[in-house]
Design a protein around this motif. Structure first.
Motif, PDB file in Angstrom:
ATOM      1  N   UNK A   1      34.800  51.653  29.378  1.00  0.00           N
ATOM      2  CA  UNK A   1      34.974  52.729  30.171  1.00  0.00           C
ATOM      3  C   UNK A   1      36.578  52.634  29.512  1.00  0.00           C
ATOM      4  N   UNK A   2      37.896  51.642  29.247  1.00  0.00           N
ATOM      5  CA  UNK A   2      38.231  51.141  28.633  1.00  0.00           C
ATOM      6  C   UNK A   2      38.678  50.481  27.646  1.00  0.00           C
ATOM      7  N   UNK A   3      39.784  50.070  27.308  1.00  0.00           N
ATOM      8  CA  UNK A   3      40.075  49.070  26.308  1.00  0.00           C
ATOM      9  C   UNK A   3      40.077  48.129  26.703  1.00  0.00           C
ATOM     10  N   UNK A   4      39.507  47.336  26.082  1.00  0.00           N
ATOM     11  CA  UNK A   4      39.450  45.202  26.243  1.00  0.00           C
ATOM     12  C   UNK A   4      40.771  45.271  26.438  1.00  0.00           C
ATOM     13  N   UNK A   5      41.271  44.331  27.639  1.00  0.00           N
ATOM     14  CA  UNK A   5      42.362  43.820  27.566  1.00  0.00           C
ATOM     15  C   UNK A   5      43.037  42.885  28.934  1.00  0.00           C
ATOM     16  N   UNK A   6      42.492  41.529  28.304  1.00  0.00           N
ATOM     17  CA  UNK A   6      42.539  40.719  29.236  1.00  0.00           C
ATOM     18  C   UNK A   6      43.702  40.256  30.243  1.00  0.00           C
ATOM     19  N   UNK A   7      44.824  40.560  29.824  1.00  0.00           N
ATOM     20  CA  UNK A   7      45.945  40.559  30.364  1.00  0.00           C
ATOM     21  C   UNK A   7      46.349  41.850  31.638  1.00  0.00           C
ATOM     22  N   UNK A   8      45.575  43.029  31.537  1.00  0.00           N
ATOM     23  CA  UNK A   8      45.511  43.594  32.710  1.00  0.00           C
ATOM     24  C   UNK A   8      44.280  43.368  33.353  1.00  0.00           C
TER      25      UNK A   8
END
Length: 124
Positions: free
Chosen positions: A67-74
């Motif tokens: 549902x969102x761009x994969x982003x480990x920091x977020x």
């Protein structure tokens, strides 16, 4: 993991009170229907308003890219916020994702070192 996440979040949502549980449930219904972007939007609104279950679940969505761009920091940021709000499972995820972020940083540093070494050898 996916079923455990949903079951855990659902149980926390019922403990949060009727209004928040209803909103959280709308996100859960969207998620279970495969409408991940809609679920992320619902949970994002709840998360920015302090709902620790939505914060945790949104972190999971960023970690997995549903549902969102994969982003480990977020993902790490939302897990940290949920943990600070008292979400018990968020702390475990913080440890896991922090380890992954450190491994990625180390791998990137190694790639840069190899590139510098190859460039230096090519110039020599």
């Amino acid at each position: 993991m996916n079923r455990m996440l949903i079951a855990t979040c659902l149980s926390f949502a019922f403990l949060s009170g009727p209004s928040l549980a209803g909103d959280f449930d709308a996100g859960l219904e969207a998620y279970n229907s495969g409408k991940f972007t809609r679920a992320a939007n619902i949970w994002n609104e709840l998360a920015v308003n302090g709902n620790k279950d939505a914060q945790y679940t949104l972190a999971y969505m960023y970690q997995t890219g549903k549902g969102v761009d994969q982003d480990d920091v977020r993902a790490y940021s939302w897990y940290r916020i949920a943990s600070d709000e008292g979400h018990s499972l968020a702390q475990l995820q913080i440890v896991r994702i922090k380890s992954r972020l450190l491994q990625m940083a180390e791998a990137e540093a190694m790639k840069e070192e190899v590139a510098r070494t190859l460039t230096a050898k090519a110039e020599y």
